[in-house]
Design a protein around this motif. Structure first.
Motif, PDB file in Angstrom:
ATOM      1  N   ILE A  71       0.863  -1.178   0.000  1.00 21.71           N
ATOM      2  CA  ILE A  71       0.000   0.000   0.000  1.00 21.71           C
ATOM      3  C   ILE A  71       0.897   1.225   0.000  1.00 21.71           C
ATOM      4  CG2 ILE A  71      -1.755   1.284   1.265  1.00 21.71           C
ATOM      5  CD1 ILE A  71      -2.650  -1.368   2.500  1.00 21.71           C
ATOM      6  N   LEU A  72       0.809   2.018  -1.067  1.00 27.01           N
ATOM      7  CA  LEU A  72       1.568   3.261  -1.174  1.00 27.01           C
ATOM      8  C   LEU A  72       0.658   4.425  -0.791  1.00 27.01           C
ATOM      9  CD1 LEU A  72       3.196   2.625  -4.675  1.00 27.01           C
ATOM     10  CD2 LEU A  72       4.167   2.115  -2.445  1.00 27.01           C
ATOM     11  N   LEU A  73       1.117   5.279   0.117  1.00 21.52           N
ATOM     12  CA  LEU A  73       0.344   6.442   0.542  1.00 21.52           C
ATOM     13  C   LEU A  73       0.960   7.696  -0.067  1.00 21.52           C
ATOM     14  CD1 LEU A  73      -0.047   5.595   4.333  1.00 21.52           C
ATOM     15  CD2 LEU A  73      -1.653   5.131   2.500  1.00 21.52           C
ATOM     16  N   LYS A 133       3.793   1.837   2.717  1.00 15.69           N
ATOM     17  CA  LYS A 133       4.863   2.767   2.364  1.00 15.69           C
ATOM     18  C   LYS A 133       4.299   4.189   2.271  1.00 15.69           C
ATOM     19  CE  LYS A 133       7.875  -0.447  -0.055  1.00 15.69           C
ATOM     20  NZ  LYS A 133       8.751  -0.592  -1.216  1.00 15.69           N
ATOM     21  N   PRO A 134       4.404   4.967   3.340  1.00 21.73           N
ATOM     22  CA  PRO A 134       3.956   6.357   3.261  1.00 21.73           C
ATOM     23  C   PRO A 134       5.027   7.210   2.577  1.00 21.73           C
ATOM     24  CG  PRO A 134       4.662   5.839   5.485  1.00 21.73           C
ATOM     25  CD  PRO A 134       4.795   4.582   4.683  1.00 21.73           C
ATOM     26  N   ASP A 162       9.749   3.151   4.917  1.00 19.50           N
ATOM     27  CA  ASP A 162       9.797   4.524   4.425  1.00 19.50           C
ATOM     28  C   ASP A 162      10.630   4.691   3.160  1.00 19.50           C
ATOM     29  OD1 ASP A 162      12.205   4.053   5.583  1.00 19.50           O
ATOM     30  OD2 ASP A 162      12.250   5.860   6.810  1.00 19.50           O
ATOM     31  N   GLU A 163      11.098   3.608   2.584  1.00 17.58           N
ATOM     32  CA  GLU A 163      11.900   3.693   1.373  1.00 17.58           C
ATOM     33  C   GLU A 163      11.053   3.349   0.148  1.00 17.58           C
ATOM     34  OE1 GLU A 163      15.478   1.472   1.595  1.00 17.58           O
ATOM     35  OE2 GLU A 163      15.997   2.281   3.558  1.00 17.58           O
ATOM     36  N   PHE A 164      11.185   4.190  -0.874  1.00 21.66           N
ATOM     37  CA  PHE A 164      10.479   3.981  -2.127  1.00 21.66           C
ATOM     38  C   PHE A 164      11.486   3.639  -3.211  1.00 21.66           C
ATOM     39  CE2 PHE A 164       6.907   5.899  -0.193  1.00 21.66           C
ATOM     40  CZ  PHE A 164       5.829   5.718  -1.034  1.00 21.66           C
ATOM     41  N   SER A 165      11.116   2.692  -4.063  1.00 17.64           N
ATOM     42  CA  SER A 165      11.936   2.447  -5.248  1.00 17.64           C
ATOM     43  C   SER A 165      11.565   3.510  -6.284  1.00 17.64           C
ATOM     44  CB  SER A 165      11.684   1.042  -5.797  1.00 17.64           C
ATOM     45  OG  SER A 165      10.364   0.946  -6.304  1.00 17.64           O
ATOM     46  N   LEU A 171       5.082   5.360 -10.073  1.00 16.29           N
ATOM     47  CA  LEU A 171       3.701   4.865 -10.016  1.00 16.29           C
ATOM     48  C   LEU A 171       2.820   5.809  -9.204  1.00 16.29           C
ATOM     49  CD1 LEU A 171       1.666   2.549 -10.529  1.00 16.29           C
ATOM     50  CD2 LEU A 171       2.462   1.537  -8.392  1.00 16.29           C
ATOM     51  N   LEU A 172       3.318   6.266  -8.084  1.00 16.75           N
ATOM     52  CA  LEU A 172       2.553   7.170  -7.221  1.00 16.75           C
ATOM     53  C   LEU A 172       2.363   8.528  -7.906  1.00 16.75           C
ATOM     54  CD1 LEU A 172       1.232   6.870  -4.497  1.00 16.75           C
ATOM     55  CD2 LEU A 172       3.274   7.834  -3.452  1.00 16.75           C
ATOM     56  N   ALA A 173       3.359   8.983  -8.611  1.00 16.98           N
ATOM     57  CA  ALA A 173       3.278  10.292  -9.290  1.00 16.98           C
ATOM     58  C   ALA A 173       2.331  10.222 -10.494  1.00 16.98           C
ATOM     59  CB  ALA A 173       4.661  10.748  -9.734  1.00 16.98           C
ATOM     60  N   SER A 174       2.318   9.089 -11.191  1.00 14.29           N
ATOM     61  CA  SER A 174       1.492   8.977 -12.391  1.00 14.29           C
ATOM     62  C   SER A 174       0.011   8.818 -12.064  1.00 14.29           C
ATOM     63  CB  SER A 174       1.950   7.807 -13.252  1.00 14.29           C
ATOM     64  OG  SER A 174       1.683   6.573 -12.603  1.00 14.29           O
ATOM     65  N   ASN A 175      -0.293   8.214 -10.940  1.00 13.47           N
ATOM     66  CA  ASN A 175      -1.707   8.008 -10.588  1.00 13.47           C
ATOM     67  C   ASN A 175      -2.166   9.203  -9.859  1.00 13.47           C
ATOM     68  OD1 ASN A 175      -1.970   5.540 -11.827  1.00 13.47           O
ATOM     69  ND2 ASN A 175      -1.162   4.448 -10.082  1.00 13.47           N
TER      70      ASN A 175
END
Length: 175
Positions: A71-73, A133-134, A162-165, A171-175
């Motif tokens: 789950i990405l926040l 992953k916030p 707390d680490e993002f690939s 993915l978070l930026a595009s959605n």
């Protein structure tokens, strides 16, 4: 002989003081302050977070990617989820909102699907592993809300990372 007036002697009073009541009050005060001191300590749970190297998946890892649900926040209450590993997702990443008909329904569904899968492969005691992953843009309330959802869905195994690939950030930026 003449009667001489006798000297009047003063009566000496008993100088003993009974301290029984003072001792009782002292013990009551000591007990009171011990209880107040214990009750005024802040209560909280420590989160036990795994080291970065603890979760490994794939052929060399110990966790089947089918059990993983991430789950990405993001900012503005944005939630993006995917199953498995992002480089080889088991399904297309999805967007959700907080609430009963949003992420809660999806978490219950994923828990059920993964439980059924684990029963079919002969490991009925293994269940879902949720990785939360916030992002740096998400607010603290979103993290608290997602932890509430874990409690409601009775998810026992979850981790806050707390680490993002780079792929997850895209993915978070595009959605």
């Amino acid at each position: 002989m003449k009667n001489l007036p006798q000297k009047v002697r003063s009566r000496k009073l008993n100088s003993k003081v009974d301290l029984t009541a003072m001792v009782s009050v002292s013990f009551l005060l000591i007990i009171f302050f011990m209880v107040v001191g214990e009750l005024s300590k802040p209560k909280g749970k420590n989160l036990v977070l795994p080291d970065n190297d603890d979760i490994t998946c794939g052929p060399t890892g110990h966790i089947k990617p089918n059990r993983l649900y991430t789950i990405l926040l993001g900012d503005n209450n944005k939630i993006v989820t995917y199953s498995g590993i992002l480089s080889y997702p088991l399904e297309i990443p999805k967007n959700f909102e907080f609430g009963k008909k949003g992420i809660r329904e999806e978490v219950f569904l994923k828990k059920k699907q993964i439980k059924e899968y684990m029963i079919s492969v002969g490991k009925p005691k293994s269940g879902i592993i949720v990785v939360i992953k916030p992002s740096s843009k998400s607010n603290f309330q979103n993290l608290v809300d997602i932890l509430d959802e874990m409690k409601i869905a009775k998810i026992d195994t979850y981790s806050i990372v707390d680490e993002f690939s780079q792929e997850e950030s895209k993915l978070l930026a595009s959605n």
